[in-house]
Design a protein around this motif. Sequence first.
Motif, PDB file in Angstrom:
ATOM      1  N   UNK A 159      78.522  43.767 -29.715  1.00 23.95           N
ATOM      2  CA  UNK A 159      78.145  44.851 -28.793  1.00 23.95           C
ATOM      3  C   UNK A 159      77.252  45.888 -29.478  1.00 23.95           C
ATOM      4  N   UNK A 160      77.572  46.229 -30.719  1.00 26.76           N
ATOM      5  CA  UNK A 160      76.869  47.295 -31.435  1.00 26.76           C
ATOM      6  C   UNK A 160      75.955  46.687 -32.494  1.00 26.76           C
ATOM      7  N   UNK A 161      74.676  46.935 -32.401  1.00 22.01           N
ATOM      8  CA  UNK A 161      73.718  46.432 -33.385  1.00 22.01           C
ATOM      9  C   UNK A 161      73.626  47.411 -34.555  1.00 22.01           C
ATOM     10  N   UNK A 162      73.400  46.877 -35.747  1.00 25.40           N
ATOM     11  CA  UNK A 162      73.387  47.693 -36.955  1.00 25.40           C
ATOM     12  C   UNK A 162      71.988  47.754 -37.559  1.00 25.40           C
ATOM     13  N   UNK A 163      71.573  48.963 -37.878  1.00 26.92           N
ATOM     14  CA  UNK A 163      70.278  49.214 -38.519  1.00 26.92           C
ATOM     15  C   UNK A 163      70.562  49.841 -39.878  1.00 26.92           C
ATOM     16  N   UNK A 164      70.000  49.270 -40.939  1.00 21.49           N
ATOM     17  CA  UNK A 164      70.247  49.754 -42.296  1.00 21.49           C
ATOM     18  C   UNK A 164      69.047  50.521 -42.824  1.00 21.49           C
ATOM     19  N   UNK A 165      69.340  51.593 -43.574  1.00 18.95           N
ATOM     20  CA  UNK A 165      68.280  52.429 -44.129  1.00 18.95           C
ATOM     21  C   UNK A 165      68.677  52.897 -45.522  1.00 18.95           C
ATOM     22  N   UNK A 166      67.703  52.987 -46.423  1.00 19.12           N
ATOM     23  CA  UNK A 166      67.991  53.532 -47.744  1.00 19.12           C
ATOM     24  C   UNK A 166      67.395  52.738 -48.883  1.00 19.12           C
ATOM     25  N   UNK A 167      66.179  53.091 -49.318  1.00 19.16           N
ATOM     26  CA  UNK A 167      65.505  52.493 -50.488  1.00 19.16           C
ATOM     27  C   UNK A 167      65.288  50.984 -50.349  1.00 19.16           C
ATOM     28  N   UNK A 168      65.123  50.509 -49.130  1.00 18.87           N
ATOM     29  CA  UNK A 168      64.909  49.074 -48.885  1.00 18.87           C
ATOM     30  C   UNK A 168      63.419  48.861 -48.639  1.00 18.87           C
ATOM     31  N   UNK A 169      62.647  48.720 -49.712  1.00 21.51           N
ATOM     32  CA  UNK A 169      61.191  48.688 -49.558  1.00 21.51           C
ATOM     33  C   UNK A 169      60.560  47.371 -49.993  1.00 21.51           C
TER      34      UNK A 169
END
Length: 493
Positions: free
Chosen positions: A369-379
């Motif tokens: 139901x809930x999609x996850x978006x990741x953020x943080x120094x992922x370049x």
Amino acid sequence: MSDFILLSLDFLASLFIFVVGSGALVVIYLYIADKKQHKQAIRHNYPVIGRFRYILEKQGAFFRQYFMAMDREEMPFNRAERSWVYKAAKNVDRTVPFGSTLSLDPSGTIMFMNCAFPILEENAVSPAPITIGEGCRYPYTPNSIFNISGMSYGAISKPAVQALSHGAHLCGCWLNTGEGGLSPYHLEGKADLVFQIGTAKYGVNDEQGGLSKEKLNQIAAHPEVKMFEIKISQGAKPGKGGILPGKKVTADIARIRGIPQGQDSISPNGHKELNNVADLLDMIALIRSQTGKPVGFKAVFGSMDWFDELLAEINRRGAQSAPDFITIDSADGGTGAAPQSLMDYVGLPLKESLPQVVKRLEHHQLRDRIKLIASGKLITPSKVAWAIALGADFIVSARGFMFALGCIQALQCNKDTCPTGITTHNKRLQQGLNVKDKTRRVANYNKYIHYGLGLIAHSCGVSNAREIDKKHIRVVTENGLSVALDKLYEHYS
């Protein structure tokens, strides 16, 4: 001719005396000024010479970056990482000769486990699309796994926003507006947009600082706006609102945000309407019913007690009450200005928070139901693939795309003196940021992130990046030996 030579020598001699004399007067003035002041002990005790200490301290970061630091030593991003982004953005050769400079000995190093029979190019498939907000009137199915994280107009310049907008449209990724409101420059490129609602609610605030339904409808009326993100906190400063120094609050930015020109724009450290998880779900429901578009929230996770309460409240109300997505920001996230005590010591890094969130969603049967978006120094592709393996559906980056725009990590984001024109509103400095050229670089960078994801996936024996799992990664432990990522997180909670 001899007269000319004599006159020239006489002029040069006079000039030399003038320069030396002026220099001597400057030294005398500085000596007196330093001896009379008592704010800096070094300058008082060592007049004139003591000033070099502050000059060298200020310039040390730049000299270390280019002459002293090794390829993998710098923080927050080392030269090897930045170099890959620059090459990808410029569409030049990204291969390296004579072996990797990455040591595989330090604890925490990740290694992808290649398959003896990799997927052939002709058997590769595109990652399956994932729809966010399937129950909404206007669900959103992004084309890109890797997208542009929130950077407000104000934190970054007009040409930077324009290049990101056009570049996002060119490569088919979304662009998050950041908490500074929706500017004409975000809309200019016709890219998919995620409108971020910060604690000050710039762009959707009423006269009392609350949420305006009328302004929400105006924002949602733009077909480019695909989703709404409620910003609870961000990695660099959890528990504190956005900070935009007054020198960066131009007339244009003041108009868009609805604040006085030239005054510091400091957002509250939280939404005044949100005092508990029920309030958060109520706000999500309000925005979703008003706009018909997917709504989620962004937070850096620390204590997980509130999240357990949120999931319990969702189960009590029903799955339809859940946020359509959650953006998980790592504690090592970036920003233009943040207190060092918050930036360094508060919140969980993504390697701990993302697995905890995934595990709890699975336990409550809310993972689909809930999609996850990741953020943080992922370049880089390897970091993006690692986040996918931990359970992220999408990845967003701000600083990666800043490097694609030409950022040199000068660490002047909050001073309005950015030498590349990205985070300054100085027209002279902005002239070096060519929107057409940077548009292509933004698109190239996104393209080669996805290309790199495909390389890693095929090497691991899977047909596309979304099939990369924890079983495909091993992590070096303190004894120098590696352990499978799924085993490492087997009993983690």
